[in-house]
Design a protein around this motif. Structure first.
Motif, PDB file in Angstrom:
ATOM      1  N   VAL A   1      -2.847  11.133  96.637  1.00  0.00           N
ATOM      2  CA  VAL A   1      -2.530  11.854  95.411  1.00  0.00           C
ATOM      3  C   VAL A   1      -1.080  12.312  95.470  1.00  0.00           C
ATOM      4  O   VAL A   1      -0.472  12.397  96.542  1.00  0.00           O
ATOM      5  CB  VAL A   1      -3.447  13.082  95.206  1.00  0.00           C
TER       6      VAL A   1
ATOM      7  N   GLN B   1     -11.707  12.998  96.209  1.00  0.00           N
ATOM      8  CA  GLN B   1     -12.031  12.581  94.853  1.00  0.00           C
ATOM      9  C   GLN B   1     -13.326  11.780  94.891  1.00  0.00           C
ATOM     10  O   GLN B   1     -14.080  11.900  95.853  1.00  0.00           O
ATOM     11  CB  GLN B   1     -10.850  11.796  94.257  1.00  0.00           C
ATOM     12  N   ARG B   2     -13.592  11.003  93.886  1.00  0.00           N
ATOM     13  CA  ARG B   2     -14.809  10.193  93.865  1.00  0.00           C
ATOM     14  C   ARG B   2     -14.442   8.729  93.653  1.00  0.00           C
ATOM     15  O   ARG B   2     -13.470   8.427  92.953  1.00  0.00           O
ATOM     16  CB  ARG B   2     -15.760  10.672  92.767  1.00  0.00           C
TER      17      ARG B   2
ATOM     18  N   ASN C   1     -11.322   4.563  91.630  1.00  0.00           N
ATOM     19  CA  ASN C   1     -11.367   6.007  91.762  1.00  0.00           C
ATOM     20  C   ASN C   1     -11.892   6.540  90.432  1.00  0.00           C
ATOM     21  O   ASN C   1     -11.203   6.453  89.405  1.00  0.00           O
ATOM     22  CB  ASN C   1      -9.969   6.548  92.060  1.00  0.00           C
TER      23      ASN C   1
ATOM     24  N   ASP D   1     -12.445   9.550  89.443  1.00  0.00           N
ATOM     25  CA  ASP D   1     -11.799  10.770  88.953  1.00  0.00           C
ATOM     26  C   ASP D   1     -10.539  10.446  88.154  1.00  0.00           C
ATOM     27  O   ASP D   1     -10.251  11.078  87.133  1.00  0.00           O
ATOM     28  CB  ASP D   1     -11.434  11.694  90.117  1.00  0.00           C
ATOM     29  N   THR D   2      -9.753   9.473  88.632  1.00  0.00           N
ATOM     30  CA  THR D   2      -8.467   9.165  87.999  1.00  0.00           C
ATOM     31  C   THR D   2      -8.478   7.854  87.226  1.00  0.00           C
ATOM     32  O   THR D   2      -7.515   7.561  86.519  1.00  0.00           O
ATOM     33  CB  THR D   2      -7.373   9.080  89.073  1.00  0.00           C
TER      34      THR D   2
END
Length: 731
Positions: free
Chosen positions: A554, A578-579, A615, A617-618
């Motif tokens: 990140v 994160q996921r 990812n 989350d993003t």
């Protein structure tokens, strides 16, 4: 392959050997039959030996395993990736030892500690691995083993035997040799193995962009891949004793790597010395078997710039030193409860200590002085795990396995310091002062304890001799490594560049607040084959993994850190939970085309793998995910000859990680030819890799920084055509 539960067999021991047979004990008669452990993909000598002349990188022996690919690194240090999970996310054992990479760039991964010529067998769990195969990992498991001890037959007297071999590879002028010897009687066995391998920089098939070298750099030719040379020596001494159904084995290992270049790292290895002590006991009893192991491994690792990276701006170099101590113990029992049920239970302990420091290059205050830079000072990572596993054969058609593993990982580290305590870009700041080091590392509580829980459930249904269907569901957990949690410097890009095992040439800083990753995996395999599994087989394995608290890269600002802005195309990053979601499918098979005609027998083999990682989350792509790829091979066996023509196909890599500024790579196809001839006591291997001399960039090769003044935009090029030859003999 998800799992392969073999048919029931009468227990007859499995740990001691006579002459050329695998290590087996004398027969033991018991009242129960035993369903053996869920089987991984097994690579035996027939699969390993043909690859030994072509590579000095043990990870390359895994070539062709469905769902497995390799991160590019040094010439003997590739990192396996299974279904998009690599490096510390895999459990990798070498002769039963859980080895750890003692390097901020992971230049000495576990498989680099054993030479390919010393490997006798490899087991690979690519799907849902049983909990007994290891913990503290998210993906599969790789187990590499040297040859089992050999003993003389009853009444034979003293047994003396050995092997020797040598190889040459044209691309890079690679050369090396190996020897192994055994002296044994019926009770004692003494063995030695040694190997040496070295290579110059390899060449690629076309000119490529090499950045803007500064003065005084030894600039490679336009087709020479800078910092790809290496030299490595490995030695092992073994002493084993057997008494009836019991085996005691002691192995001593010694490695020396004087140098190893890394085209996708800012630094090169300028020394890696390792001493290993590995003591094992295994015995067979009427109730089952017992195995215990104690090992210790000490690594002294050094980094600096080799010639291709040493410029006028770095003429004094940047010495970096690492020392690691890894001590482990295992107690494991296989208990035969009944003809149907087997229980495995065990305890594992690992104690790891790490110091990582950078000596100053000046005694006066400046960019790299006068202090010793402490990257990690007294790092500690202790792991204690217990596991239990129940395997049952309910009928000839149904088998199941259920396991739990509970672990505690405790981590801590001492205080650190920079080269100096000055503020600003040229300084490193006082780690105790929040005004100069955000987070005030030295003033923080750095001790962390993770409670981890793994579980695995597997089932197999075999309606007849030509079909089997299996499914597995697992929860697996991994605690962060010491570098992910404890690297601290954000004051300039040079220091951050030194923290990078991804091969993307970016800069990284750790995060004290990271939590353990938790992966939930579902994998299913359908397997059709002939009754003997010789003439034809076809397998399909789809899988899905969802990772909670996935440790991804990140922006520094996301975790409250202030990192320098860069203008060279690379980025400075940190880590955060994160996921992530990973899914894909592996398809593999083979079929006998001709069973034995005038030109011998012909076998066709094929493999196709698809993988996608996001990812969630993003919505960014996960880093270093292998694109769609396939391998097609035609194998001929004609007398003592075995000949193979293979085509390797790789699609464009377009789904890249935006946060890491990962580069795309183009698709390509390679033709490889291999041939071998076997005599009773000798073997000749010949081959040509990349026969058509295609220019390409491996999708997982990383960013090219193989010389001074490198800039973003060039993936590491793959090797041009290379002819290799290897000769080995038994005596």
């Amino acid at each position: 392959m998800l799992l392969a539960l073999p048919s029931l067999a009468v227990l007859s021991g499995s740990v001691l050997a006579a002459e050329d047979a695998p290590a087996t004990l004398p027969d033991v008669t018991v009242k129960a039959t035993r369903p053996e452990q869920s089987g991984p993909i097994a690579l035996d000598a027939a699969a390993i030996v043909p690859r030994q002349a072509a590579t000095s990188d043990t990870a390359q022996l895994l070539y062709g395993v469905p769902g497995l690919s390799l991160y590019g690194a040094g010439g003997v240090s590739s990192l396996p990736s299974i279904h998009g999970l690599a490096d510390d996310r895999l459990r990798i054992k070498v002769d039963g030892m859980d080895l750890i990479s003692a390097c901020a760039n992971h230049m000495n991964p576990p498989l680099s500690y054993i030479d390919p010529t010393a490997v006798d067998s490899i087991q690979v769990y690519t799907g849902v691995a049983p909990v007994s195969a290891g913990g503290d990992s998210l993906g599969g498991t790789v187990v590499a083993n040297a040859a089992a001890p050999v003993f003389a037959r009853a009444g034979e007297g003293l047994l003396l035997k050995g092997t020797t071999g040598a190889f040459y590879r044209s691309n890079g002028n690679g050369r090396g040799a190996n020897v192994s010897m055994t002296a044994a009687n019926e009770r004692f066995s003494l063995s030695y193995s040694g190997s040496t391998a070295e290579s110059d920089n390899y060449e690629t098939a076309a000119d490529f962009k090499t950045g803007t070298p500064t003065t005084r750099v030894k600039v490679p030719a336009a087709r020479e891949v800078g910092a790809s040379q290496y030299s490595a020596q490995n030695q092992s001494l073994g002493l084993a004793m057997r008494q009836e159904n019991h085996l005691l084995e002691l192995k001593l290992g010694l490695q020396n790597i004087p140098y190893q270049g890394f085209p996708n790292q800012r630094m090169d290895m300028t020394g890696n010395k390792s001493e290993q002590v590995n003591l094992r006991y295994k015995g067979q009893y009427e109730w089952g078997s017992l195995e215990t192991r104690v090992y210790n491994e000490h690594t002294r690792h050094k980094m600096n710039f080799l010639d291709n990276k040493l410029s006028s701006a770095t003429s004094l170099g940047m010495p970096m030193d690492t020392e690691g101590w890894n001590t482990g113990a295992l107690v494991k029992a296989d208990i035969l409860l009944s003809p149907r049920d087997t229980v495995r239970a065990g305890v594992e302990y690992q104690r790891y200590r790490l110091d990582d420091w950078w000596d100053p290059i000046t005694t006066t205050a400046g960019m790299m002085g006068p202090n010793k830079f402490w990257n990690i000072n007294g790092g500690q990572r202790d792991r204690l795990e217990v596991f239990a596993e129940w395997e049952a054969r309910w009928s000839p058609k149904w088998q199941s396995q259920l396991g739990l593993r509970s672990g505690t990982v405790t981590m801590d580290t001492g205080t650190v310091q920079g080269y100096n305590n000055a503020g600003g870009m040229m300084g490193y700041g006082d780690p105790t002062n929040p005004a100069t080091v955000p987070g005030a590392f030295n003033a923080s509580d750095r001790r962390r304890t993770d409670q981890n829980l793994d579980a695995a459930a597997l089932v197999r249904y075999s309606p007849d001799d030509e079909r089997s269907f299996s499914a597995g569901l697992a929860r697996k957990t991994r605690s962060p490594n010491l570098y992910e949690r404890y690297t601290w410097s954000t004051n300039n890009s040079m220091a951050m560049n030194m923290i990078n095992w991804a091969g993307d040439a970016n800069g990284y800083v750790g995060n004290l607040n990271l939590k353990s990753e938790v992966a939930n995996t579902l994998s299913v395999t359908a397997d059709w084959h002939d009754a003997d599994r010789r003439n034809w087989a076809f397998q399909v394995t789809p899988y899905l993994t969802y990772v909670q608290d996935y440790i991804d890269a990140v922006s520094c600002a996301v975790v409250g850190k202030s990192c320098p802005t860069r203008t060279d195309g690379f980025v400075n990053l940190s880590f955060a939970n994160q996921r992530a979601r990973i899914y894909g499918v592996d398809i593999s098979g083979h079929t006998q085309l001709v069973a034995g005609g005038a030109w011998g027998s012909f076998m066709a083999k094929g493999l196709l793998s698809y993988l996608r990682g996001k990812n969630t989350d993003t919505d960014d792509n996960l880093y270093n995910q292998m694109p769609l790829n396939a391998k097609l091979a035609l194998e001929q066996r004609f007398g003592a000859w075995t000949n193979t023509a293979e085509i390797q196909l790789v699609a464009d890599k377009k789904d890249v990680s935006q946060v890491r500024n990962e580069m795309q790579t183009g698709g390509y196809g390679l033709l490889n030819l291999r041939s071998s001839y076997e005599w009773k006591s000798a073997r000749l291997d010949l081959g040509i890799d990349n026969v058509l001399n295609r220019a390409y960039a491996p999708p997982l090769g990383g960013a090219y920084v193989g010389q001074g003044g490198a800039v973003w935009g060039t993936p590491v090029p793959g090797p041009a055509r290379s002819l290799y030859v290897g000769l080995s003999a038994k005596f």
